[in-house]
Design a protein around this motif. Structure first.
Motif, PDB file in Angstrom:
ATOM      1  N   LYS A 175       0.833  -1.200   0.000  1.00 45.98           N
ATOM      2  CA  LYS A 175       0.000   0.000   0.000  1.00 45.98           C
ATOM      3  C   LYS A 175       0.874   1.258   0.000  1.00 45.98           C
ATOM      4  N   ALA A 176       2.015   1.168   0.668  1.00 49.89           N
ATOM      5  CA  ALA A 176       2.910   2.325   0.750  1.00 49.89           C
ATOM      6  C   ALA A 176       3.779   2.454  -0.499  1.00 49.89           C
ATOM      7  N   GLY A 177       3.611   1.501  -1.440  1.00 51.87           N
ATOM      8  CA  GLY A 177       4.361   1.592  -2.689  1.00 51.87           C
ATOM      9  C   GLY A 177       5.794   1.095  -2.601  1.00 51.87           C
ATOM     10  N   ILE A 178       6.108   0.352  -1.562  1.00 51.76           N
ATOM     11  CA  ILE A 178       7.470  -0.166  -1.416  1.00 51.76           C
ATOM     12  C   ILE A 178       7.586  -1.539  -2.072  1.00 51.76           C
ATOM     13  N   LEU A 179       6.510  -2.316  -2.024  1.00 53.37           N
ATOM     14  CA  LEU A 179       6.491  -3.647  -2.646  1.00 53.37           C
ATOM     15  C   LEU A 179       5.441  -3.699  -3.751  1.00 53.37           C
ATOM     16  N   THR A 180       5.680  -4.570  -4.737  1.00 53.39           N
ATOM     17  CA  THR A 180       4.609  -4.901  -5.668  1.00 53.39           C
ATOM     18  C   THR A 180       4.452  -6.415  -5.624  1.00 53.39           C
ATOM     19  N   SER A 181       3.244  -6.880  -5.920  1.00 55.12           N
ATOM     20  CA  SER A 181       3.066  -8.331  -5.927  1.00 55.12           C
ATOM     21  C   SER A 181       2.755  -8.791  -7.341  1.00 55.12           C
ATOM     22  N   VAL A 182       3.211  -9.992  -7.643  1.00 54.54           N
ATOM     23  CA  VAL A 182       2.973 -10.591  -8.960  1.00 54.54           C
ATOM     24  C   VAL A 182       2.213 -11.883  -8.744  1.00 54.54           C
ATOM     25  N   ARG A 183       1.086 -12.028  -9.433  1.00 59.82           N
ATOM     26  CA  ARG A 183       0.294 -13.234  -9.279  1.00 59.82           C
ATOM     27  C   ARG A 183       0.820 -14.371 -10.135  1.00 59.82           C
ATOM     28  N   GLY A 184       0.356 -15.575  -9.845  1.00 57.94           N
ATOM     29  CA  GLY A 184       0.680 -16.703 -10.709  1.00 57.94           C
ATOM     30  C   GLY A 184       1.705 -17.640 -10.099  1.00 57.94           C
ATOM     31  N   ALA A 185       1.997 -18.695 -10.854  1.00 58.49           N
ATOM     32  CA  ALA A 185       2.873 -19.748 -10.358  1.00 58.49           C
ATOM     33  C   ALA A 185       4.263 -19.219 -10.018  1.00 58.49           C
ATOM     34  N   GLN A 186       4.752 -18.318 -10.838  1.00 61.52           N
ATOM     35  CA  GLN A 186       6.082 -17.744 -10.583  1.00 61.52           C
ATOM     36  C   GLN A 186       5.976 -16.441  -9.796  1.00 61.52           C
ATOM     37  N   GLY A 187       4.804 -16.244  -9.205  1.00 61.76           N
ATOM     38  CA  GLY A 187       4.538 -14.961  -8.552  1.00 61.76           C
ATOM     39  C   GLY A 187       5.212 -14.809  -7.205  1.00 61.76           C
ATOM     40  N   GLY A 188       4.919 -13.677  -6.588  1.00 59.25           N
ATOM     41  CA  GLY A 188       5.497 -13.384  -5.280  1.00 59.25           C
ATOM     42  C   GLY A 188       5.621 -11.887  -5.114  1.00 59.25           C
ATOM     43  N   TYR A 189       6.576 -11.490  -4.318  1.00 57.73           N
ATOM     44  CA  TYR A 189       6.750 -10.065  -4.041  1.00 57.73           C
ATOM     45  C   TYR A 189       8.078  -9.546  -4.585  1.00 57.73           C
ATOM     46  N   MET A 190       8.021  -8.287  -5.020  1.00 58.61           N
ATOM     47  CA  MET A 190       9.229  -7.617  -5.519  1.00 58.61           C
ATOM     48  C   MET A 190       9.311  -6.223  -4.922  1.00 58.61           C
ATOM     49  N   LEU A 191      10.532  -5.726  -4.794  1.00 58.83           N
ATOM     50  CA  LEU A 191      10.687  -4.331  -4.386  1.00 58.83           C
ATOM     51  C   LEU A 191      10.224  -3.451  -5.543  1.00 58.83           C
ATOM     52  N   SER A 192       9.545  -2.348  -5.242  1.00 60.44           N
ATOM     53  CA  SER A 192       9.065  -1.461  -6.301  1.00 60.44           C
ATOM     54  C   SER A 192      10.171  -0.612  -6.896  1.00 60.44           C
ATOM     55  N   ARG A 193      11.253  -0.454  -6.155  1.00 65.37           N
ATOM     56  CA  ARG A 193      12.383   0.319  -6.666  1.00 65.37           C
ATOM     57  C   ARG A 193      13.680  -0.247  -6.111  1.00 65.37           C
ATOM     58  N   GLU A 194      14.791   0.316  -6.582  1.00 60.90           N
ATOM     59  CA  GLU A 194      16.101  -0.144  -6.143  1.00 60.90           C
ATOM     60  C   GLU A 194      16.221  -0.069  -4.614  1.00 60.90           C
ATOM     61  N   PRO A 195      16.915  -1.031  -4.007  1.00 58.78           N
ATOM     62  CA  PRO A 195      17.103  -0.990  -2.545  1.00 58.78           C
ATOM     63  C   PRO A 195      17.738   0.317  -2.071  1.00 58.78           C
ATOM     64  N   SER A 196      18.541   0.936  -2.937  1.00 60.74           N
ATOM     65  CA  SER A 196      19.179   2.193  -2.532  1.00 60.74           C
ATOM     66  C   SER A 196      18.170   3.350  -2.492  1.00 60.74           C
ATOM     67  N   GLN A 197      16.984   3.100  -3.065  1.00 64.01           N
ATOM     68  CA  GLN A 197      15.947   4.144  -3.073  1.00 64.01           C
ATOM     69  C   GLN A 197      14.879   3.906  -1.997  1.00 64.01           C
ATOM     70  N   ILE A 198      15.120   2.895  -1.158  1.00 63.98           N
ATOM     71  CA  ILE A 198      14.167   2.609  -0.084  1.00 63.98           C
ATOM     72  C   ILE A 198      14.852   2.877   1.254  1.00 63.98           C
ATOM     73  N   SER A 199      14.345   3.837   1.991  1.00 71.30           N
ATOM     74  CA  SER A 199      14.987   4.157   3.269  1.00 71.30           C
ATOM     75  C   SER A 199      14.309   3.414   4.414  1.00 71.30           C
ATOM     76  N   VAL A 200      15.069   3.233   5.482  1.00 67.21           N
ATOM     77  CA  VAL A 200      14.524   2.601   6.688  1.00 67.21           C
ATOM     78  C   VAL A 200      13.339   3.415   7.209  1.00 67.21           C
ATOM     79  N   ARG A 201      13.415   4.732   7.042  1.00 69.89           N
ATOM     80  CA  ARG A 201      12.311   5.571   7.505  1.00 69.89           C
ATOM     81  C   ARG A 201      11.022   5.261   6.747  1.00 69.89           C
ATOM     82  N   GLN A 202      11.136   5.107   5.421  1.00 71.16           N
ATOM     83  CA  GLN A 202       9.941   4.801   4.623  1.00 71.16           C
ATOM     84  C   GLN A 202       9.307   3.488   5.081  1.00 71.16           C
TER      85      GLN A 202
END
Lengths: 149, 146
Positions: A51-78
């Motif tokens: 919901k906060a836009g940090i993760l996106t989810s992908v449906r399906g057999a090969q699905g799961g979760y992905m970071l929405s952006r590079e790890p260097s663009q995600i702060s601990v504060r966010q």
């Protein structure tokens, strides 16, 4: 003045995810089983991160979760704010506080708490998920010096 | 990430003493009225503050509480730690061996947050807060006239 398990496990799981892959979806199970965390609890936390836009989810057999952006663009504060709300030592200094006390304007302690919040915010602003991943490797090298890959 | 009522009220009570005591003992009911905190609750808070050596009490009609040290000698951090225990952003989990990720979070996030928190509150004295209090409440001007 505590970060709850939501914030703690949330960061833990995100690092776990980033260590596995930053470009392909990772299944919730593979993250939680590696970290020894409860799948249903992490699912709740991941929904908040989505919901906060940090993760996106992908449906399906090969699905799961992905970071929405590079790890260097995600702060601990966010991450912490997404699952914990604003990091405030007292609730009256948060913008959307719906019950500030009548003494708010003349309260000197409030100035102290604002200073604490500002310093804590800038610290967690400055740490990114990429820093944490790098640090995991550094800690690994230090803790397991004999281990060669 | 919250400071408990005890910590918040205790700090305000100490601040009240720093601003209004002027060497005299201040009664709990005066503090209670100015700070809008119940006397009952203040009694609990002052029992902790007295055990920690921050205040001394005198019984009787002119009795009440006074600081044992100058406000400039008392750090806000020491007051908060006396009332709240160690100031730490996460509880210690004694779940045996920690994973690499947990070790990393401990030293790279939680301990740095703890250090930051303690550093800020240790760098501010009760006198600093008292100055702020006088300024925001317009007490500077009044002090001049006395």
């Amino acid at each position: 003045m505590k970060i709850s398990t939501r914030g703690q496990y949330g960061l833990e799981a995100l690092i776990g995810l980033a260590l596995k892959s930053t470009s392909t979806p990772v299944s919730l199970k593979s993250i939680t089983s590696d970290c020894g965390l409860s799948e249903s609890y992490i699912l709740q936390i991941f929904l908040m991160l989505k919901k906060a836009g940090i993760l996106t989810s992908v449906r399906g057999a090969q699905g799961g979760y992905m970071l929405s952006r590079e790890p260097s663009q995600i702060s601990v504060r966010q991450v912490l704010e997404a699952v914990e709300g604003p990091l405030a030592p007292v609730s009256c200094i948060v913008d959307d506080c719906n019950d500030p006390c009548g003494r708010y304007k003349m309260c000197a302690a409030r100035l102290l708490w604002e200073k604490v919040k500002k310093r804590m915010d800038s610290l967690v602003d400055s740490i990114t998920l990429a820093d944490l991943v790098e640090n995991v490797y550094a800690v690994d090298a230090r803790e397991n010096p004999d281990y060669s890959i | 990430m919250k400071i408990s009522t005890k910590g918040r009220y205790g700090l305000r009570a100490m601040l009240d003493l720093a601003v209004f005591s002027d060497g005299e003992h201040v009664s709990l009911s005066c503090i209670a009225e100015r700070q809008r905190i119940s006397v009952n609750y203040l009694e609990q808070v002052f029992s902790s503050l007295r055990k920690a050596g921050f205040v001394k009490s005198i019984k009787g009609a002119q009795g009440g509480y006074a600081l044992t040290e100058e406000p400039s000698e008392i750090s806000v951090g020491s007051i908060l730690r006396a009332l709240e225990g160690e100031l730490a952003v996460v509880d210690k989990r004694d779940s045996g061996r920690k994973s690499l990720i947990q070790l990393c979070l401990n030293e790279f996030v939680w301990e740095r947050m703890n250090d930051c928190l303690n550093e800020v509150v240790d760098s501010i004295t009760l006198e600093d807060l008292a100055c702020d209090y006088r300024r925001i409440n317009g007490l500077d001007a009044i002090m001049y006239h006395i």
